[in-house]
Structures are given as C-alpha cells and as structure tokens.
Write a protein that holds these residues in place. Structure first.
Motif, PDB file in Angstrom:
ATOM      1  N   GLN A1107       0.847  -1.197   0.000  1.00 55.69           N
ATOM      2  CA  GLN A1107       0.000   0.000   0.000  1.00 55.69           C
ATOM      3  C   GLN A1107       0.880   1.244   0.000  1.00 55.69           C
ATOM      4  N   THR A1108       0.846   1.986  -1.087  1.00 58.48           N
ATOM      5  CA  THR A1108       1.704   3.177  -1.204  1.00 58.48           C
ATOM      6  C   THR A1108       0.904   4.465  -1.266  1.00 58.48           C
ATOM      7  N   THR A1109      -0.439   4.357  -1.288  1.00 57.67           N
ATOM      8  CA  THR A1109      -1.253   5.570  -1.452  1.00 57.67           C
ATOM      9  C   THR A1109      -1.799   6.110  -0.137  1.00 57.67           C
ATOM     10  N   ARG A1110      -1.718   5.320   0.930  1.00 61.46           N
ATOM     11  CA  ARG A1110      -2.232   5.776   2.220  1.00 61.46           C
ATOM     12  C   ARG A1110      -1.453   5.084   3.331  1.00 61.46           C
ATOM     13  N   PRO A1111      -1.495   5.637   4.557  1.00 66.66           N
ATOM     14  CA  PRO A1111      -0.836   4.962   5.681  1.00 66.66           C
ATOM     15  C   PRO A1111      -1.522   3.629   5.974  1.00 66.66           C
ATOM     16  N   SER A1113      -2.372   0.879   8.823  1.00 64.73           N
ATOM     17  CA  SER A1113      -2.434   0.689  10.278  1.00 64.73           C
ATOM     18  C   SER A1113      -2.069  -0.746  10.646  1.00 64.73           C
ATOM     19  N   ASP A1114      -1.781  -0.970  11.914  1.00 63.48           N
ATOM     20  CA  ASP A1114      -1.483  -2.321  12.390  1.00 63.48           C
ATOM     21  C   ASP A1114      -2.686  -3.243  12.197  1.00 63.48           C
ATOM     22  N   ASP A1115      -3.890  -2.685  12.337  1.00 64.37           N
ATOM     23  CA  ASP A1115      -5.093  -3.503  12.131  1.00 64.37           C
ATOM     24  C   ASP A1115      -5.197  -3.957  10.680  1.00 64.37           C
ATOM     25  N   ASP A1116      -4.849  -3.061   9.749  1.00 64.23           N
ATOM     26  CA  ASP A1116      -4.863  -3.437   8.334  1.00 64.23           C
ATOM     27  C   ASP A1116      -3.893  -4.584   8.065  1.00 64.23           C
ATOM     28  N   ILE A1117      -2.711  -4.484   8.674  1.00 59.79           N
ATOM     29  CA  ILE A1117      -1.683  -5.509   8.467  1.00 59.79           C
ATOM     30  C   ILE A1117      -2.149  -6.844   9.040  1.00 59.79           C
ATOM     31  N   LYS A1118      -2.703  -6.810  10.246  1.00 62.80           N
ATOM     32  CA  LYS A1118      -3.160  -8.055  10.875  1.00 62.80           C
ATOM     33  C   LYS A1118      -4.321  -8.677  10.098  1.00 62.80           C
ATOM     34  N   LYS A1119      -5.198  -7.833   9.585  1.00 67.72           N
ATOM     35  CA  LYS A1119      -6.324  -8.337   8.800  1.00 67.72           C
ATOM     36  C   LYS A1119      -5.828  -9.030   7.537  1.00 67.72           C
ATOM     37  N   ALA A1120      -4.887  -8.406   6.857  1.00 67.85           N
ATOM     38  CA  ALA A1120      -4.335  -9.011   5.643  1.00 67.85           C
ATOM     39  C   ALA A1120      -3.623 -10.315   5.971  1.00 67.85           C
ATOM     40  N   ALA A1121      -2.901 -10.342   7.098  1.00 72.73           N
ATOM     41  CA  ALA A1121      -2.187 -11.553   7.503  1.00 72.73           C
ATOM     42  C   ALA A1121      -3.172 -12.681   7.821  1.00 72.73           C
ATOM     43  N   GLU A1122      -4.271 -12.349   8.454  1.00 74.09           N
ATOM     44  CA  GLU A1122      -5.290 -13.360   8.762  1.00 74.09           C
ATOM     45  C   GLU A1122      -5.893 -13.932   7.482  1.00 74.09           C
ATOM     46  N   MET A1123      -6.179 -13.058   6.539  1.00 72.68           N
ATOM     47  CA  MET A1123      -6.755 -13.515   5.275  1.00 72.68           C
ATOM     48  C   MET A1123      -5.781 -14.370   4.485  1.00 72.68           C
ATOM     49  N   ALA A1124      -4.486 -14.114   4.664  1.00 72.38           N
ATOM     50  CA  ALA A1124      -3.461 -14.904   3.975  1.00 72.38           C
ATOM     51  C   ALA A1124      -3.059 -16.132   4.779  1.00 72.38           C
ATOM     52  N   HIS A1125      -3.695 -16.333   5.952  1.00 76.69           N
ATOM     53  CA  HIS A1125      -3.447 -17.506   6.794  1.00 76.69           C
ATOM     54  C   HIS A1125      -1.978 -17.567   7.254  1.00 76.69           C
ATOM     55  N   ILE A1126      -1.419 -16.409   7.608  1.00 71.93           N
ATOM     56  CA  ILE A1126      -0.035 -16.335   8.073  1.00 71.93           C
ATOM     57  C   ILE A1126       0.032 -15.811   9.499  1.00 71.93           C
ATOM     58  N   GLU A1127      -1.128 -15.397  10.051  1.00 69.20           N
ATOM     59  CA  GLU A1127      -1.169 -14.787  11.380  1.00 69.20           C
ATOM     60  C   GLU A1127      -0.628 -15.721  12.453  1.00 69.20           C
ATOM     61  N   GLU A1128      -1.009 -16.992  12.395  1.00 69.99           N
ATOM     62  CA  GLU A1128      -0.587 -17.947  13.428  1.00 69.99           C
ATOM     63  C   GLU A1128       0.924 -18.131  13.414  1.00 69.99           C
TER      64      GLU A1128
END
Length: 1183
Positions: A1107-1111, A1113-1128
């Motif tokens: 993401q280069t067009t906006r800041p 957040s940590d929540d955005d990162i965690k959400k993307a990680a969960e969707m990619a099944h990498i959070e665990e």
C-alpha cells in the motif's frame, strides 16, 4: 582489530626477499635527498661567498683587481661544477633505488592481494549456512570487490613510499645534526606534535573508513535486492519508499564523509602550520648562529633544507597513512571472514567415508531452530527412519519443517538436539563432501545460473554428454520447448532464469537432477511449477529415477505421494503420523494434500493462473503453481575438469564485453551539467576555491622568503632584524595555510559528498523508473547496474569534489611560480620552462603511484564483471548442494592468473617510471645550477635569484604534475558522467513517474485483450502470444490454463504493463492501458507472482509495501495476515511482525503467504494471481 603487519601473513620465501630488498632500497632512496642537501649546502656556501666578494669595493690597482676577480670566478665555477656533478651521481643512485623498491613492493602487493582474495573467497565458500543467513550476499560481494583493492593499496608501493619517506626523515635528521645540531634540536622540539597529529588522524580515518564502508555496503545490498526484484517493485509502485531507504543509507555515509573531510582538512592544516613553525624557528635561531659565525650559511641552508624535506617526508607519510589506515580497516573486515572457523567445513578431509554403505536415513529425537531465530523451534523431537531403496513422503502445513528436514539431511545445519543419521552414521561424523556427493536434490525454489541452458544442466554431472543431456531433457519434458528456441541449449536463461517461465525453470532443474544419478534423492516439491500434463510425464521419469534409490519427497499433491512406501505427517514441527498411503488419516490428507490429477481438460490442468476482480473476500480461491527457485546436488565421483565454469565465465564475459562496448559508445557529457547538480553547494565551492588559491600560494611564497633570507646573509645591514622578520612572516604564512587547508578540505568534502549522494540517488531512482525490457538486456544485469551505481558517481566526484580544490590550489601555485621566475631571471625561467615537461611527467608518474591511479582493476574485470563470485555467493545453497565449492574455487583461481601476470608486468613498467620521476629532479637541479653558476659568474645575476627561481618553478612543476595526474580521472569522470546523464535523460517507453495519461475517477476492473500479439524484446524471433483475445467482466474470475511457457504469465505482465504489445490492445474498462497513467493503472492491480520476492526488512514492512497511497495501520496488516493464513505463524515468532525476513529460513509457503498479505493490504480493483498458492498446503490454500 587486525594488526597491520598480520596482513602479510601469507608470504612465502620470495615475498620475504621482496620485503627485505624493497625495505633496503626504499630507505636508501629516501636517504638520497639529504645527501643531495649535504652537497647543496656546499654549493650555497660557494654562492654566498662569491656574492659577498662581488658586493665589496676594491682599492687595488685595476689589473690586480681584475685578476683577483677572474681567479675567484674560476675557483667558484670549478668548485660549483664539481658539486653539480655530485647531483648527477645522486640522481643515478635514486633512479636505481626507486625503481627497485617500487618493483619489489608492487610485486609483493599483487601477490598478497591475490592470496588474500583467494583466501577470502575460499572462506566464503567454506562458511556454513548460518553465516550466510546473517550476512547478505550483497554485503559480502561488496566486501570482496571493494575491501581487497584497499588492502592491496596499503600493502604494496604505499608501504615502499612510506619507507622512502622514513629514510628521508632519518637522513634529514642525520645530515642536519652533522651540519648544525643546535638548529636541528629546535626543530625536533616541534616534531613530536606532528607525530601526535598524525597518530590521531590515522585512528580517526580508520574509524571513519569503517563506518563509511558499512553504510555503502548497506546501500549496495539494498540496490542489489531491489534490482533483482524489479518486477515486484514496479508492480507495487514502491520505488519512492525504496529510494528513501537508499537515501537514508547514503546519508549515513555522507555524514561520515563530511566529518572525514573536516578532520582531513584540520590535520593537513595543523601539519602545514607546524611545518611552517619549524621553518620560522630555523630562520629565527639559525640566523643568530650565522651572524655569530658559529655556522656557515651553507650549513644553515642544509639544515633548513633538511627541515623542509623532513616536513615533506612527514607529509608523505601522513598522506600514505590514509591508505594504510584504509587497508587496516578493510583488513579487519576481510580477516574476520577468513579467520572464522565454520562448524561445517566442506573443504575438510575429516570425517568418515563409508565403504559399500547402505543408504538409510534416520532422524532420532531431532530438535532444531535456525541460528538467526534461536527462539523459534522449527523441529521438535522428530523421529523417523527411511530404509535403503524406500520412497517416503513428508507432508504437513506450510512452515512445519518439511524443507528444514531436507536441509539437515544435507547438513546445511546441525541439529540442536538428537541425531540425523545417513548410512548408519551421524552426519556430524561423515565427511561433508562425501555426504553431499551421495545426495541429489530438486528443491522447491529452483535456481539457474545466468548462463546457457546446457551449462545449467551440466551442473548435475560435469562430464555429461550431449546425448545424455538431451535424453534427460526429454524425460523432464523440457526438450520440446528447448528445441524451438533459436539457440536451443545455448540459449541464455537470464539472471535467475528470468527469461524462462517457472515451469520451464523447474523442468531444467529436474533434467539436471536426472543426469546426476545420486544414491539418495531429495525432492522438495519437485513438480510444483508444472501443469498436470507435464507433471504426469515428469513424475513418471522421476519414478524411474527413484527406483533402487532412497528417496524422500515433500509434496502437496496426491499424485506424487500415493505410490510411496511411507508417509510422514509433520504438524507444528512434530511427527503426528507415520503410515502408508492407505493408512493415512483422511483428515490429514485433506489438510495437506490436494488431488488435482483428476481435474484435467484435454490434457491441461485446472487453472494455473487466475485473473481475479473481486468481491474482496473470495479472492484467495486460487490455484497452484509454485514460486520455486532451486537447489541441487553433485554426484559421487567428481572430476577435476572445469569445462562448465570456463564456459560460464566465457558467456558471462560476453556480457562484460557488451557493457564495455556500450561504454565506448558514450558521448562526452557536458561536465557543467553535473556541476550544476552541485548548485545548492556552490557557496561552499566558492569559499573552497578561494581557500585553495591561498593554499596554493604557500609554496611559491615560501621560495620567495627563502631567497630573501639568503640575501640577508650577503649584506652587513641588520642581518638579525631582517632574518627574524622573515621568520615571523613564515609563521604567519603557516597560520594562513592552516586556515586555507581546513576550509578547502571541509567545504569541498561537503560539496563532493552531497554530489555523490545526489548522483547515486538520482541514478537509482532513474533505474527504478525504467521499463522491464531495460532490465532484460544483459548489459543491464543487476551486477552491472550496481557497479555503475557505485562507481560512476564516485568517479564524477573525483573530478568535481576535492579534486576541483586541488586543481585550483595547483594552478595557483603554478601561476605564482611563473610570475616569480620571470621577475627574478627570465633566462632561468626559460630554461626551467624547457625542463617543465620533464618535471610534469615526473609529477604525473609520482602522483599516479601515490594515488593508485595506475592500478588496473584486472581482478575486478576478470572476476566481478564475469559475476562468478557474485553468482556463487548469491546462490550458495546451490553451490553447497552440488559440492561445487572446490571447482568454483579453482575456476576463480584460474581467472586471477592472467590479470596477475598483467599487473606484475605493469608494476615493472611503473617501477621504471617512478625511478625516472624521482631522479629527474636531481638531474634538473644539476642543469639549473649549472646555468645559475654561469649567470652568477658572468651575467651579474644574484644567487638569491637562482634559489628563488629554482624553488618556485620546482614547486610549480610539482603542482602541474599533480594536475596532470587528474587528467585520466577527468576522462573517466566524463565517461561516467555520460552514462549518468544518458540514464537520467533516458525516457522509458513505460514511465511510472510520469503524470501523463488518464486517471479515471472510478475503476470497475473490466479487462480485455483484443487480438494481442507479443514477443519479448530479447527474443524477437519467438512469438509468445498470437492474436490472443480475452475478456473478463467486472466481478468475474478468469483462469488461464496451459502448458508451461505458453504465455500465461506473459498475459499477467501485459496487464501490469511491464511490456507493451506488438499488436492489438489491452483494455481496462474499455480504455487502452497505453492511454492510462502508469502509476494509476498499477495502483488498481494487486499481483502475487509465481516467484514472490521479499525484501530484507521486517514482515510488517514487507506487507506495507503493498500500500503506497495511504498509511497502513497495524489492524490493516493483521487483517491481511489473517486472510493470507499467516497470522498464526507470525505470532509464533519471538519478534512477531518485527521479525526480519531477509534470510532464507522461511519456507516457500510462508513467503508466498506474506506476499499474498502484501497484495491484500493493497485493496486492488483487479487481482492477478500467478500461481499464488503453489507452495501452500491444501488447508492454507482453501483459506
């Protein structure tokens, strides 16, 4: 901290002889100057006595007076000429001594640099994988390329010249004590301060050199990984983020460089001020002794000359200390690598080599964590056994330790606990070479070298015949696509195999494995990048290859494990089940293995590439095909032939030739344009130029004062008063020189560093703005671009930074010297102008040797332009798997032979040149004094004029010689400037920085290809897409299927507008993408390629790159990680999202999931998934 003299640790008998001879002749050459002054003092006495006699008034009869004068003239002339002849003898001795010591030290430096280079490269190949995990290939390559030349500079002729200066120091002290010990003691009271200043400067420079090198290494490493992953960078539009990181690394180097310039200016200024203080003290006290008749004028002049050259010699030592400190600093880094003892030594002959072994594999209670992540346990108490000839499969979720187990079998690492046994022996007790020779590997990440297809296959077995190679390619189903290529097996695969598709690369890697015929076969997702048709054919070939061989495979596909003898299930690093296929827990099979073999359509697999426009939540319903890169293995008996590597070097050197030819075609660049880039620093440059003019005036003014002091002693009027006045003026001159040198070095140091950083940053940004086709050109390989990025800016700085100040300084010295010489004696000035060309050549040769400008970087041209060392270190796992270390080392050693011979020849020529440069001064002094004797005797010229003109023009000639040495630098700077300007002015056909093009307010995401025709610019004869038409409506999902190399990934690249079509159109929402703004277009697209690249940063930073067009957040990162099944997985790491992923400890699945999270955080309107889940287990893929 390495002791400086330990850098000579690899000397042999010849080297010791060279050291002794070089030391003796170097000291003797230095001692020749004081000997010259000894005779010079006698000559001054003759001149002074004759001057006093000429100034007397005679009361004799006319004829008697004339006779006395004539006798005096003849005696003066005879005695003076006898002294001048001694100058010639000294000149001959200097020629011999200088030539011999330079030849000795140059030869020694070449031999030692070669030895150190070989030892360092040997050490890099010898290190275990834990070392390479913690040290990036870019930093290691930078050290090998940059530090060893610094060591060579500090070990060779710089030491010889330092010894020459030490000889001069000692000789000057001895002669000065012999002539007038009182004046000498006064000077020695100041000398310790010079020593203290030099010592401090040496230590500070060493510290600054280390910091500067470290900062540049980081910037170089960043540039290398960025250019290597240029498609990812362009796809996500993160050029500005990376350029900012690059600039921050350079900013550290800039700050160090500015401080270094200030310290250098202060040190030179203080040293010069102290030297002038010595002159002043000599004038002050020496005049008292002359007036009191304690010493002769000649003795005083000899003492003063010794003091002057004592200061010059001391300055010479200081100047070379910069090189010596640089060598010591570089040696600290290089010998730290050389002295590191690897726990797993592939070059060692230690260890068991079992005779007629049974090739079993067994894990006994094995626990393991990577050295770079000791808090994260990968394997936990793993136990299993594989009998000889058995085929077993290891299954489990991504990151559970499957690939790690493969690496432990090869002994890339040692287990923390438990034992790994091969052939019944703990791998720690086996000979490493023997162990790896028994193993063949097809890795989930196939690596190809930047050479031909044939040479890559020959890595499997060196003496493989063409027929065997063709047969292996047929079995790997690679022969059909190879034979349609114009160059067939001689086709270059490009950097990291970039010219081939993932499936094509993997089939070449499998062919490489088939020709190997190992005893143990390790298959880590060996067919993951293949479509089902090719997989079935290749799997059949692998099944035949596995017969009678102990085989361990990692798989996510049912088709590859159903015929195995045993299946081992790993979960969370522990074994949860060991069974046959029929006994396998179906829930486990469903989680980790996907059955795709049944889903075929007319011989083609189910979708390999999705083009997806969501509905965001569904987006991970993807398809398989890996992102492999690869590592493989060498076979039992190795042959010493180096055919492959020689061929590889030849092919790579063709690339270097292309680059050289490209450089030759560059037009001269207007240097003023680059100087304008220094515009913000013009005030600094202006002040620096004025300071340089004052600094340059110091030596000619010194000559003027020197002559005036001598004149004082020929008159009887207030000798003490005038000599003390001149002494005070001398000290004032020293203070002015101190201020001038300090300001000059600090201002030009700042302007030069600012320009260097600006040029590097601008060049790097321009590189990242080029279209992908630019990087496909062999001339623009990652290695070549990185070299140009560092060297071109430095060369331009060499002609515009500190060197600009030196030019002003030297022209000031030369101009004032010319004016003084014509004012005092036009006859001597004309003669000196006749000698100036010889003196300029002398200064040119001297400065060439002093600055190292004559060093031809043959080592770099032979090795680094050929990329042998770079590719070997970058692909160290491949090298280790094939046990190619010894062969690569021998090839590397062979590659250094010719440049070493050339360097030795060049060193001999340099020694003759340096002998000339040192002796011509003595011969010129003899010629000048011979004319001066005549003019003083018969033309009423004062001896003051002789000395003033001699010293002034000599200083001017030295300055002119110093300017001449910069002519090659200026020429090199113009070529480098031409390359920089050509890069900065190059308008890419697809410009991501341009504001041109449409930027629609909304994007629905409809994609359409209309009759698209395309071929890659590097292979214009091979048409990849032929009248291809595709349409995907908003919200639809399209899967592209087909054989490897049919153009699936090409479609993805055309939608990203990495290339422009040769015919037809690519449309987004009905608009030709050529009409759209490039940055806007790519901003609508999220890409997960079949070979995802992660940067040497934290997991969090890698995800935010999406993401280069906006800041973000940590929540955005965690959400993307969960969707990619990498959070665990991330939560299981000690540093979680702040874990650096620059090493190679992550599995392919883990890297792929991070890459998917990076795409998700982008929230694109169009999602392109090019085998986005190929490395994932079935459970992760579903999620």
């Amino acid at each position: 901290n390495t002791n400086f003299f330990l850098q000579y640790r690899y000397m042999g008998c010849l080297d010791y002889l060279l050291v002794v001879a070089g030391t003796v002749f170097g000291l003797a050459c230095g001692a020749a100057a004081p000997l010259l002054f000894f005779f010079f003092g006698d000559l001054v006495t003759e001149f002074t006595d004759f001057g006093v006699y000429k100034s007397c008034s005679f009361n004799y009869q006319k004829q008697t007076a004339i006779n006395n004068i004539l006798k005096s003239v003849r005696r003066f002339e005879d005695d003076s000429i006898a002294t001048v002849i001694k100058f010639v003898y000294v000149g001959v001795a200097v020629f011999v001594c200088a030539g011999v010591f330079v030849a000795c030290w140059s030869t020694l430096s070449v031999r030692q640099a070669r030895n150190i280079r070989l030892k360092c490269f040997h050490a890099l190949l010898q290190q275990d994988m834990a070392f390479h995990d913690k040290n990036t290939a870019g930093e290691l390559n930078a050290q090998l390329a940059e530090d060893i030349p610094k060591i060579q500079d500090g070990l060779g002729d710089k030491v010889g010249i330092t010894l020459q200066n030490i000889g001069m120091l000692i000789g000057c002290l001895v002669v000065a004590f012999l002539k007038t010990w009182k004046v000498t003691l006064v000077n020695l009271a100041i000398a310790p301060f010079l020593g203290i200043v030099s010592s401090i400067v040496f230590q500070v420079n060493t510290m600054f050199d280390g910091k500067e090198a470290k900062a540049y290494a980081k910037a170089g490493s960043l540039a290398e990984e960025t250019l290597h992953s240029i498609r990812t960078v362009l796809a996500y539009g993160c050029q500005d983020k990376i350029v900012d990181r690059f600039g921050k690394n350079l900013d550290s180097a800039k700050q160090v460089g500015i401080k270094k310039g200030l310290v250098l200016g202060l040190s030179i200024g203080i040293s010069r001020c102290l030297v002038y203080a010595m002159y002043a003290a000599s004038f002050w006290y020496g005049s008292v002794l002359v007036v009191d008749k304690e010493i002769r004028v000649g003795d005083f002049v000899t003492s003063l000359s010794c003091v002057i050259f004592f200061s010059f010699a001391f300055g010479g030592v200081m100047k070379n200390w910069e090189y010596l400190s640089g060598a010591k600093s570089a040696g600290n880094r290089i010998f730290k690598i050389i002295d590191r003892k690897s726990k797993i030594d592939v070059f060692s002959n230690d260890g068991i080599r079992p005779q007629d072994p049974r090739f079993t594999v067994e894990f006994k209670n094995v626990s393991f964590s990577y050295p770079s992540r000791p808090d994260t346990e990968i394997l936990k108490d793993v136990t299993f056994q594989v009998e000889e000839g058995q085929q077993i499969a290891i299954i489990g979720g991504s990151g559970c330790g499957k690939s790690t187990a493969m690496r432990l079998i090869q002994r890339f690492y040692d287990a923390n606990e438990g034992e790994v046994l091969v052939a019944g022996h703990d791998v720690k007790t086996l000979n490493v070479n023997w162990l790896r020779d028994m193993i063949g590997v097809v890795d989930q990440e196939p690596v190809l070298f930047n050479t031909t297809i044939g040479e890559n296959i020959r890595w499997g077995r060196e003496n493989v015949t063409d027929d065997e190679m063709a047969e292996a390619c047929k079995l790997a189903n690679a022969y059909d696509f190879i034979k349609v290529l114009p160059e067939k097996f001689n086709t270059l695969v490009g950097e990291s195999g970039a010219q081939l598709s993932g499936g094509q690369k993997q089939r070449i890697a499998i062919a490489r494995a088939i020709v190997r015929k190992p005893s143990i076969l390790l298959l880590d997702e060996a067919t993951s990048a293949l479509d089902t048709y090719n997989e079935a054919v290749v799997q059949s070939a692998l099944n035949n290859a596995m017969k009678g061989r102990t085989t361990i495979m990692v798989a996510h596909r049912l088709s590859t494990i159903k015929d195995t003898d045993k299946i081992i299930t790993l979960k969370g690093g522990s074994v949860t089940q060991v069974c046959t296929y029929d006994e396998l827990d179906k829930s486990e099979m469903g989680a980790y293995v996907c059955s795709r073999i049944s889903n075929t359509t007319q011989g083609f697999p189910i979708p390999l590439i999705y083009i997806y426009q969501p509905s965001f939540k569904d987006l991970l319903k993807t398809i398989p095909k890996p992102k492999p890169k690869f590592t493989q293995r060498k076979r039992t008996k190795r042959r010493t032939t180096m055919r492959k590597l020689t061929r590889s070097l030849t092919s790579l050197n063709k690339t270097s030739d292309l680059e050289s030819n490209a450089s030759d075609d560059e037009e001269d660049a207007p240097m003023m344009r680059l100087i304008k880039m220094n515009k913000p620093e013009w005030p600094y440059i202006a002040v620096g130029c004025v300071s340089a003019l004052f600094a340059g005036a110091g030596d000619p003014v010194l000559a003027l004062l020197f002559g005036r002091v001598l004149t004082v002693f020929t008159s009887s009027n207030d000798q003490l008063y005038w000599s003390r006045l001149y002494a005070i003026l001398m000290f004032v001159l020293g203070v002015i020189t101190f201020v001038s040198y300090t300001i000059k070095s600090s201002t030009f140091g700042k302007s030069g560093m600012e320009l260097t950083v600006r040029l590097r940053t601008s060049s790097f940004r321009a590189m990242l703005g080029q279209e992908v086709a630019y990087f496909d050109d062999p001339v623009n390989s990652t290695s070549n671009l990185c070299n140009r990025l560092s060297s071109d800016a430095a060369k331009v700085q060499g002609a515009t930074g500190e060197r600009l100040g030196l030019l002003f300084q030297n022209f000031s010295a030369l101009g004032i010297a010319i004016i003084i010489s014509f004012v005092y004696s036009w006859q001597m000035a004309l003669m000196l102008f006749g000698l100036i060309p010889f003196l300029i050549v002398s200064g040119f040769v001297d400065m060439m040797l002093q600055t190292g400008a004559t060093k031809q970087n043959d080592f770099e041209k032979a090795v680094f332009a050929g990329e042998l060392s770079s590719q070997s270190i970058n692909n160290i796992r491949l090298v280790a798997s094939f046990t190619k270390e010894k062969e690569i080392y021998r090839s590397y050693e062979k590659a250094l032979e010719k440049p070493m011979r050339n360097s030795l020849k060049f060193g001999f020529i340099t020694s003759l040149s340096y002998g000339y440069s040192q002796s011509i001064v003595q011969f010129s002094v003899a010629a000048i004094f011979r004319l001066g004797i005549y003019l003083v005797a018969y033309d009423d010229l004062t001896f003051e004029s002789v000395f003033v003109v001699l010293l002034a023009v000599t200083f001017g000639a030295i300055a002119a010689g110093q300017n001449a040495i910069y002519a090659p630098d200026y020429a090199a700077a113009k070529l480098s400037a031409a390359r920089i300007i050509k890069l900065l002015d190059r308008v890419p056909t697809i410009n991501p920085y341009s504001d041109d093009g449409l930027k629609p307010a909304n994007c629905s995401g409809e994609i359409q290809l209309e009759l698209v025709e395309f071929y890659y610019p590097t292979r214009p004869d091979v048409e990849v897409l032929k009248k291809c038409s595709i349409k995907v409506a908003c919200g639809q999902t399209l899967a592209l299927v087909g054989k490897s190399g049919c153009g699936k990934s090409t479609v993805i690249q055309l939608i990203e507008r990495f290339y422009d079509v040769a015919g037809g159109k690519v449309l987004l929402d009905g608009v030709d993408i050529k009409l759209l703004n490039v940055e806007w277009l790519r901003g609508q697209i999220g890409l997960v390629s079949q070979e995802p690249s992660l940067f040497n940063q934290t997991i969090k930073e890698n995800i935010t790159f999406g993401q280069t067009t906006r800041p973000v957040s940590d929540d955005d990162i965690k959400k993307a990680a969960e969707m990619a099944h990498i959070e665990e997985f991330i939560d299981s790491l000690a540093e979680k999202y702040d874990t650096n992923v620059g090493g190679k400890q992550l599995s392919a699945g883990q890297k792929q999931r991070i890459a998917i999270a990076r795409a998700l955080v982008r929230e694109p309107r169009v999602l392109l998934l090019d085998e986005a889940t190929s490395a994932l287990d079935n459970e992760s893929e579903k999620v």
